[in-house]
Enzyme design. Structure first.
Site, mmCIF file in Angstrom:
data_model
loop_
_atom_site.group_PDB
_atom_site.id
_atom_site.type_symbol
_atom_site.label_atom_id
_atom_site.label_comp_id
_atom_site.label_asym_id
_atom_site.label_seq_id
_atom_site.Cartn_x
_atom_site.Cartn_y
_atom_site.Cartn_z
ATOM 1 N N ARG A 27 0.822 -1.208 0.000
ATOM 2 C CA ARG A 27 0.000 0.000 0.000
ATOM 3 C C ARG A 27 0.859 1.263 0.000
ATOM 4 O O ARG A 27 0.422 2.322 -0.413
ATOM 5 C CB ARG A 27 -0.980 0.026 1.180
ATOM 6 C CG ARG A 27 -2.094 1.050 0.938
ATOM 7 C CD ARG A 27 -3.162 1.067 2.018
ATOM 8 N NE ARG A 27 -2.589 1.365 3.298
ATOM 9 C CZ ARG A 27 -2.705 0.590 4.384
ATOM 10 N NH1 ARG A 27 -3.401 -0.520 4.329
ATOM 11 N NH2 ARG A 27 -2.137 0.921 5.499
ATOM 12 N N TYR A 51 -6.674 25.521 -11.284
ATOM 13 C CA TYR A 51 -7.250 24.271 -11.755
ATOM 14 C C TYR A 51 -8.587 24.086 -11.036
ATOM 15 O O TYR A 51 -8.628 23.972 -9.819
ATOM 16 C CB TYR A 51 -6.308 23.103 -11.506
ATOM 17 C CG TYR A 51 -7.019 21.793 -11.726
ATOM 18 C CD1 TYR A 51 -7.616 21.519 -12.954
ATOM 19 C CD2 TYR A 51 -7.159 20.868 -10.709
ATOM 20 C CE1 TYR A 51 -8.324 20.367 -13.162
ATOM 21 C CE2 TYR A 51 -7.862 19.694 -10.908
ATOM 22 C CZ TYR A 51 -8.449 19.458 -12.135
ATOM 23 O OH TYR A 51 -9.173 18.309 -12.327
ATOM 24 N N ASP A 77 1.740 24.513 -7.437
ATOM 25 C CA ASP A 77 1.334 23.576 -8.483
ATOM 26 C C ASP A 77 2.105 23.984 -9.737
ATOM 27 O O ASP A 77 1.806 24.989 -10.380
ATOM 28 C CB ASP A 77 -0.179 23.653 -8.705
ATOM 29 C CG ASP A 77 -0.663 22.663 -9.772
ATOM 30 O OD1 ASP A 77 0.167 22.215 -10.583
ATOM 31 O OD2 ASP A 77 -1.872 22.358 -9.804
ATOM 32 N N LYS A 80 0.109 14.907 -16.664
ATOM 33 C CA LYS A 80 0.343 15.869 -17.749
ATOM 34 C C LYS A 80 1.759 15.704 -18.310
ATOM 35 O O LYS A 80 2.111 14.628 -18.742
ATOM 36 C CB LYS A 80 0.082 17.285 -17.251
ATOM 37 C CG LYS A 80 -1.147 17.422 -16.355
ATOM 38 C CD LYS A 80 -2.452 17.044 -17.030
ATOM 39 C CE LYS A 80 -3.610 17.283 -16.076
ATOM 40 N NZ LYS A 80 -4.826 16.587 -16.433
HETATM 41 C C1 LIG Z 1 -2.741 22.407 -13.091
HETATM 42 C C2 LIG Z 1 -3.402 21.130 -12.640
HETATM 43 N N1 LIG Z 1 -3.257 20.735 -11.384
HETATM 44 C C3 LIG Z 1 -3.826 19.596 -10.933
HETATM 45 C C4 LIG Z 1 -4.602 18.806 -11.756
HETATM 46 C C5 LIG Z 1 -5.232 17.541 -11.234
HETATM 47 O O1 LIG Z 1 -4.509 16.436 -11.699
HETATM 48 P P1 LIG Z 1 -5.136 14.980 -11.951
HETATM 49 O O2 LIG Z 1 -6.124 15.100 -13.065
HETATM 50 O O3 LIG Z 1 -3.937 14.147 -12.270
HETATM 51 O O4 LIG Z 1 -5.804 14.579 -10.680
HETATM 52 C C6 LIG Z 1 -4.788 19.184 -13.081
HETATM 53 C C7 LIG Z 1 -5.644 18.356 -13.983
HETATM 54 O O5 LIG Z 1 -6.107 18.792 -14.987
HETATM 55 C C8 LIG Z 1 -4.172 20.381 -13.531
HETATM 56 O O6 LIG Z 1 -4.327 20.797 -14.810
#
Ligand SMILES: Cc1ncc(COP(=O)(O)O)c(C=O)c1O
Length: 380
Positions: free
Chosen positions: A51, A103, A176, A201
């Protein structure tokens, strides 16, 4: 590998990790969910149960920690699993600051959790100098979360400037950095404490993995709380996804460079198009943070841009409906180019202009991408 080797070398060789039993140049996939104890009751390799422990997952974690100049990295089942692990590791009632436009999935989750009293959140335009100070509560705010460049308006936030203010208030700065990637920006070097990536991404880059990553500058108290959260709750990445991610990371620098070059050409070309009212891209001199982006983003400006179509939502949806090469899909950061009417996916509460199309620029030949956009923009 040597301290002096560049990020490109470290990535291409996955820090020199190999398979030790037969000398394979590619590390293997460990599928075991559990590991054998020795007769003396110890675990000689320090690996206990699947896990949280998996040697295949540790490899891309080591690569990410090294590339981002952090002490440790933790992989998660998704970007959202990674981001929420940070917030779920804060005490009940903690004060959080996050961008007003970011996001949207994380914005929604923060709002929903705040509404049931898990913590309190202030959303602010953190890319605007002075905006943070208006909501920051010295010695009370636990974490300031920024996203740069931010979805889907691509505003750029000055990490270095904010880091000093955040630390003086006794808070943690988390970034982020999904869109910048470690190729363009190293937030930990600029003073951030945590970097987060949706590894779905650019880090993976092939639209075939969902994963997330946190990289910590230091393995202090918050790191240990997040690590325990992952161990106890189990939002882990699968072994096959971790292995694919490692494979994707080997070409990160090539993919990001090509996407950025393509995005800049497209942004310049679209800037004068009569059907486009605005091109949002940090690489255009008219972008409000162009000079900051030049300083903070190592010469490139990212592979993401947005265009606003004259005529509103219907006009924008109709343009997206006419492309033949771009794929109409959500997500970003892959080798293939994606186009998306952003308000459609974010729903009625969106703060995004309804005439906005988000473009994730891939690594195709840019003249093909431009020709396809131009034919889709032609009026009937
Ligand atoms: C800038 C950004 N942060 C976080 C996320 C969330 O990631 P995940 O879809 O892998 O959960 C995304 C998803 O589109 C994103 O574009």
């Amino acid at each position: 590998m040597s301290e002096s080797w560049s990020a490109e070398t470290l990535l291409a060789q996955a820090l020199g990790e190999v398979e030790s039993e037969f000398g394979g140049v590619v590390p293997p996939i460990h599928v075991s969910a559990t590991y054998i104890r020795s007769p003396d009751n110890s675990y000689p390799a320090g690996v206990v149960y699947g896990r949280d422990d998996n040697p295949t997952v540790r490899v891309p974690e080591r690569v990410l920690a090294r590339i981002e100049n952090g002490e440790e990295a933790l992989l998660f089942a998704s970007g959202m699993a990674a981001a929420t692990a940070v917030f779920e590791s804060l005490p009940i009632g903690a004060h959080i600051i996050a961008p007003r436009i970011m996001y949207w999935g994380l914005h929604k989750w923060l709002s929903d959790r705040a509404a049931i009293g898990r913590f309190s959140v202030d959303f602010a335009d953190l890319h605007i100098p002075g905006a943070l100070e208006k909501v920051l509560r010295p010695q009370q705010t636990a974490i300031v979360w920024i996203e740069t460049p931010s979805n889907p308006m691509w505003r750029v936030t000055d990490i270095k400037l904010l880091a000093d203010t955040v630390h003086a208030a006794g808070a943690v700065l988390a970034v982020d950095s999904t869109v910048a990637t470690p190729i363009l920006t190293r937030p930990l070097d600029l003073g951030a404490d945590i970097v987060m990536h949706s590894a779905t991404k650019y880090l993976n880059g092939h639209s075939d993995v969902v994963a997330g990553a946190l990289i910590f500058k230091h393995t202090g108290e918050l790191y240990h709380r997040v690590q325990s959260y992952r161990h106890d709750v189990g939002p882990i990445v699968g072994h096959f996804e971790a292995w694919l991610l490692l494979r994707g990371l080997r070409t990160l620098h090539l993919r990001v460079s090509k996407s950025c070059e393509n995005a800049l050409s497209i942004a310049r070309r679209m800037a004068n198009h009569q059907r486009i009212s605005e091109v949002l891209y940090p690489g255009l001199p008219e972008h409000p943070e162009y000079f900051l982006a030049r300083k903070q983003m190592s010469g490139y400006f990212g592979g993401m841009l947005s265009i606003r179509i004259e005529g509103g939502a219907d006009a924008a949806i109709s343009v997206a409906g006419k492309v033949k090469l771009w794929k109409r899909a959500t997500s970003l950061g892959s080798v293939e180019s994606l186009i998306e009417h952003r308000a459609s996916i974010e729903g009625p509460t969106t703060l995004v202009p309804e005439d906005l199309l988000r473009l994730s620029v891939g690594i195709e030949e840019v003249t093909d991408l431009i020709a396809d956009l131009e034919q889709a923009l032609k009026l009937p």
